[in-house]
Design a protein around this motif. Structure first.
Motif, short mmCIF file in Angstrom:
data_model
loop_
_atom_site.label_atom_id
_atom_site.label_comp_id
_atom_site.label_asym_id
_atom_site.label_seq_id
_atom_site.Cartn_x
_atom_site.Cartn_y
_atom_site.Cartn_z
N TYR A 1 -5.29 -4.65 7.24
CA TYR A 1 -4.07 -3.69 7.00
C TYR A 1 -3.02 -4.19 7.91
CZ TYR A 1 -6.48 -0.55 3.67
OH TYR A 1 -7.02 -0.52 2.32
N ASP B 1 -11.26 -0.69 -0.88
CA ASP B 1 -10.05 -0.50 0.30
C ASP B 1 -10.21 -1.43 1.45
OD1 ASP B 1 -9.95 3.16 -0.34
OD2 ASP B 1 -8.53 1.60 -0.94
N VAL C 1 0.76 -1.18 -0.11
CA VAL C 1 0.08 0.02 -0.14
C VAL C 1 0.81 1.18 0.06
CG1 VAL C 1 -1.94 1.29 1.18
CG2 VAL C 1 -1.83 -1.26 1.29
#
Length: 119
Positions: A93, A89, A48
């Motif tokens: 993460y 998205d 990312v």
């Protein structure tokens, strides 16, 4: 050894913002390139954004202009400001530390934090 702990994930509507934080402990994170990667369900983990020891930043094309990475070497933290979020998205993460901003180039990984963007 470096231990990484992410925080700040959650549920947000499309167009909204979230800020992720990564706290590093152990060997100082300032010795490493720090990055954020993500993994969506059924997909491979992907790069990312990353920030080098000198502060140079690198962004995936899909997040340029929307995401901003920053680091505070004194506090051993790396933050990811995410604006104009899109449903694509949505992912877990991961914060990472290592030699290069690639999946194989990172040596240490956090456990991840889930970001869900609703349409």
């Amino acid at each position: 050894q470096v231990q990484l702990v992410e925080s700040g994930g959650g549920l947000v509507q499309a167009g909204g913002s979230l800020r992720l934080s990564c706290a590093a402990s152990g060997r100082t994170s300032s010795s490493y390139t720090m990055g954020w990667f993500r993994q969506a369900p059924g997909k491979e983990r992907e790069f990312v954004v990353a920030i080098s020891r000198s502060g140079s930043t690198y962004y995936a094309d899909s997040v340029k202009g929307r995401f901003t990475i920053s680091r505070d070497n004194a506090k051993n933290t790396v933050d990811l400001q995410m604006n104009s979020l899109k449903p694509e998205d949505t992912a877990v993460y991961y914060c990472a530390a290592g030699r290069m901003y690639t999946v194989v180039g990172m040596d240490y990984w956090g456990k991840g934090t889930l970001v869900t963007v609703s349409s």
